[in-house]
Design an enzyme around this catalytic site. Structure first.
Site, PDB file in Angstrom:
ATOM      1  N   ASP A 116      -3.987   9.318   0.810  1.00  0.00           N
ATOM      2  CA  ASP A 116      -4.190   8.388   1.915  1.00  0.00           C
ATOM      3  C   ASP A 116      -4.941   9.099   3.030  1.00  0.00           C
ATOM      4  OD1 ASP A 116      -4.027   5.976   3.233  1.00  0.00           O
ATOM      5  OD2 ASP A 116      -2.077   6.425   4.128  1.00  0.00           O
ATOM      6  N   HIS A 123      -7.601   3.584  15.130  1.00  0.00           N
ATOM      7  CA  HIS A 123      -6.215   3.801  14.718  1.00  0.00           C
ATOM      8  C   HIS A 123      -5.752   5.213  15.096  1.00  0.00           C
ATOM      9  CE1 HIS A 123      -2.535   3.848  12.347  1.00  0.00           C
ATOM     10  NE2 HIS A 123      -2.957   4.941  11.744  1.00  0.00           N
ATOM     11  N   GLU A 189       0.858  -0.605   7.138  1.00  0.00           N
ATOM     12  CA  GLU A 189      -0.491  -0.153   7.453  1.00  0.00           C
ATOM     13  C   GLU A 189      -1.440  -0.931   6.556  1.00  0.00           C
ATOM     14  OE1 GLU A 189      -0.606   4.173   7.249  1.00  0.00           O
ATOM     15  OE2 GLU A 189       0.223   4.272   9.293  1.00  0.00           O
ATOM     16  N   GLU A 191      -4.691  -1.390   4.736  1.00  0.00           N
ATOM     17  CA  GLU A 191      -5.693  -0.428   4.289  1.00  0.00           C
ATOM     18  C   GLU A 191      -6.484  -0.988   3.110  1.00  0.00           C
ATOM     19  OE1 GLU A 191      -4.420   3.598   3.897  1.00  0.00           O
ATOM     20  OE2 GLU A 191      -2.731   3.363   5.288  1.00  0.00           O
ATOM     21  N   ASP A 223       0.392   0.424   3.198  1.00  0.00           N
ATOM     22  CA  ASP A 223       1.075   1.719   3.238  1.00  0.00           C
ATOM     23  C   ASP A 223       2.291   1.582   4.164  1.00  0.00           C
ATOM     24  OD1 ASP A 223       1.736   4.412   3.273  1.00  0.00           O
ATOM     25  OD2 ASP A 223       0.195   4.931   4.749  1.00  0.00           O
ATOM     26  N   ARG A 227       8.436   4.571  10.902  1.00  0.00           N
ATOM     27  CA  ARG A 227       7.901   5.366  12.023  1.00  0.00           C
ATOM     28  C   ARG A 227       8.929   6.338  12.601  1.00  0.00           C
ATOM     29  NH1 ARG A 227       2.800   4.926  10.779  1.00  0.00           N
ATOM     30  NH2 ARG A 227       2.049   2.778  10.873  1.00  0.00           N
ATOM     31  N   GLN A 230       9.104   9.181  10.140  1.00  0.00           N
ATOM     32  CA  GLN A 230       7.822   9.887  10.209  1.00  0.00           C
ATOM     33  C   GLN A 230       7.713  10.757  11.466  1.00  0.00           C
ATOM     34  OE1 GLN A 230       4.521   7.136  10.408  1.00  0.00           O
ATOM     35  NE2 GLN A 230       2.970   8.749  10.502  1.00  0.00           N
ATOM     36  N   LYS A 243       6.796   7.768   4.333  1.00  0.00           N
ATOM     37  CA  LYS A 243       5.734   7.035   3.649  1.00  0.00           C
ATOM     38  C   LYS A 243       6.012   6.830   2.159  1.00  0.00           C
ATOM     39  CE  LYS A 243       2.395   7.241   6.906  1.00  0.00           C
ATOM     40  NZ  LYS A 243       1.559   6.103   7.313  1.00  0.00           N
ATOM     41  N   THR A 247       4.370   1.977  -1.595  1.00  0.00           N
ATOM     42  CA  THR A 247       3.017   1.603  -1.182  1.00  0.00           C
ATOM     43  C   THR A 247       2.620   0.433  -2.065  1.00  0.00           C
ATOM     44  OG1 THR A 247       2.522   3.942  -0.761  1.00  0.00           O
ATOM     45  CG2 THR A 247       0.639   2.434  -0.894  1.00  0.00           C
ATOM     46  N   GLU A 348       0.946  -0.051  16.459  1.00  0.00           N
ATOM     47  CA  GLU A 348      -0.117  -0.243  17.453  1.00  0.00           C
ATOM     48  C   GLU A 348      -0.029  -1.614  18.120  1.00  0.00           C
ATOM     49  OE1 GLU A 348      -4.096   1.334  15.734  1.00  0.00           O
ATOM     50  OE2 GLU A 348      -2.707   1.050  14.075  1.00  0.00           O
TER      51      GLU A 348
HETATM   52 MN    MN Z   1      -1.649   5.104   5.737  1.00  0.00          MN
END
Ligand code: MN
Length: 406
Positions: A116, A123, A189, A191, A223, A227, A230, A243, A247, A348
């Site tokens: 990834d 971002h 996420e 992606e 993904d 948080r 993480q 993570k 996925t 975000e």
């Molecule tokens: Mn990612």
């Protein structure tokens, strides 16, 4: 153009022809999407409707076919296109169409390795500001190389798979000590993923010029990210258990050829990249993405805004001689544009949980709650003025498993 009825606004006009694997009455089969249907490619082979027998299409993943290389990909695509457009083929081919709503989609390829990246400047800047408010948002390496990490291939799942809320160590800055338990900051996420078909030998490097000889096609990727886990674990070695729990990928792999009409000029890069990262003929793509949270579209990330191209990512990923395997998946990193409504993660969108997002009906959210469903979609300019899509990538969050008795 095609004799198959294609509903207006379908993601799958005949200019798309994405590959997937479905489970129907005859078991797991490879197919190609057309309108609301799937053409059973194993059936096409069994009826002798391809110019040459392609046993790779009679397996239960796309891997063997993806390993066969671009000339073969092109031949099969052209032949399938003809079968679906030439009225004289209709009698033989029509019995091989199955309705998409009558089957279950499977993971389309066995994932070999999963990488990834982190290639959206907006971002990376947003996350830097949220996670490290007292430091420069972009670290010094970011404009020199496509930052990335190796993820967990074995937990890549197909759209529709429930996502069990992960447990792990959480420690907010104000907490004295970490605790173990369900993530309170579960996020997504949005992606775009690139799927490798043709492998390389250990020690080989792949130039940006050779991107299309190795990459078979493109999928959407979610993904999922915890948080709180993480933020506590990622220093100094990067993402790990925040993570690796899951996925999600879309069930359809859109061939590069179908995206030829979506290519746009690459990003302006300053400083100029090192020679091995120069990409003179980039596969920057104008994909219009959409993030849907419980039925409300909360964001429309623009993939054309990405800073590093997929060719540069591949050149960097192999720049040390690491070999590629058929089925390797590498994802772009969260796609975020400069505007608030273009952000590809809830971290975000809610600015670290401080600005709740309002969904239809007035419900507010910061991070995911149990029972929430997230759906990613994307469309792109197809060939001949059509618009093509990727199909929906959906996932529902279910409650964390209870503690293990000790
Ligand atoms: Mn990612």
């Amino acid at each position: 153009m095609t004799w198959v009825p294609v509903p207006d606004g379908s993601d799958f006009p005949v200019t798309n022809l994405p590959f997937g694997v479905f489970r129907g009455p005859n078991g797991r089969r490879i197919g190609v999407a057309i309108g609301a249907h799937i053409l059973d490619l194993a059936g096409v082979v069994e009826r002798g409707l391809l110019d040459e027998p392609t046993q790779a299409l009679r397996t239960t993943t796309l891997n063997d076919f993806m390993a066969s290389g671009r000339p073969q990909w092109t031949r099969v695509r052209e032949r399938v296109s003809r079968l679906l457009t030439d009225e004289s083929c209709r009698g033989n081919v029509e019995p091989l169409l199955v309705r998409q709503d009558a089957v279950r989609m499977c993971l389309p390829f066995a994932v070999a390795d999963y990488v990834d990246f982190y290639s959206s400047k907006d971002h990376a800047t947003n996350v830097g500001q949220i996670f490290r408010p007292d430091a420069p948002a972009l670290l010094p390496n970011w404009t020199h190389l496509p930052v990335g990490y190796h993820g967990r291939a074995g937990t890549v799942v197909v759209s529709g798979t429930d996502i069990v809320r992960p447990c792990g160590q959480r420690k907010a800055p104000a907490d004295e000590a970490p605790t173990y338990g369900p993530s309170r900051r579960l996020d997504i996420e949005a992606e775009v993923g690139f799927v490798v078909g043709v492998p390389t030998q250990l020690g080989d490097r792949v130039s940006t010029v050779d991107f299309a000889d190795h990459v078979f096609g493109v999928v959407l990727v979610n993904d999922w990210s915890a948080r709180d886990i993480q933020a506590w674990e990622y220093v100094p070695l990067g993402p790990f258990l925040g993570k690796s729990f899951a996925t999600s990928v879309s069930p359809w792999v859109v061939p590069l050829e179908a995206l030829a009409g979506a290519r746009v000029a690459g990003p302006v890069q300053d400083p100029a990249p090192l020679a091995y990262l120069v990409d003179d003929d980039p596969w920057a793509l104008d994909l219009a993405m959409e993030v849907d949270w419980n039925g409300t579209v909360v964001s429309r990330p623009p993939f054309a805004s990405m800073y590093w191209t997929p060719g540069q990512q591949l050149a960097h990923l192999t720049g040390n001689g690491a070999s590629l395997r058929t089925g390797d998946l590498y994802a772009s990193g969260t796609v975020s544009g400069p505007e608030r409504e273009q952000r590809g993660s809830f971290l975000e969108l809610s600015w670290g949980g401080t600005e709740p997002v309002t969904l239809d009906g007035g419900v507010t959210r910061t991070f995911l709650e149990d029972g929430d469903t997230v759906t990613l979609r994307a469309t792109a300019p197809g060939l001949d003025g059509t618009r093509i899509g990727f199909g929906a990538l959906t996932g529902k969050v279910t409650a964390a498993r209870p503690p293990i008795a000790s």
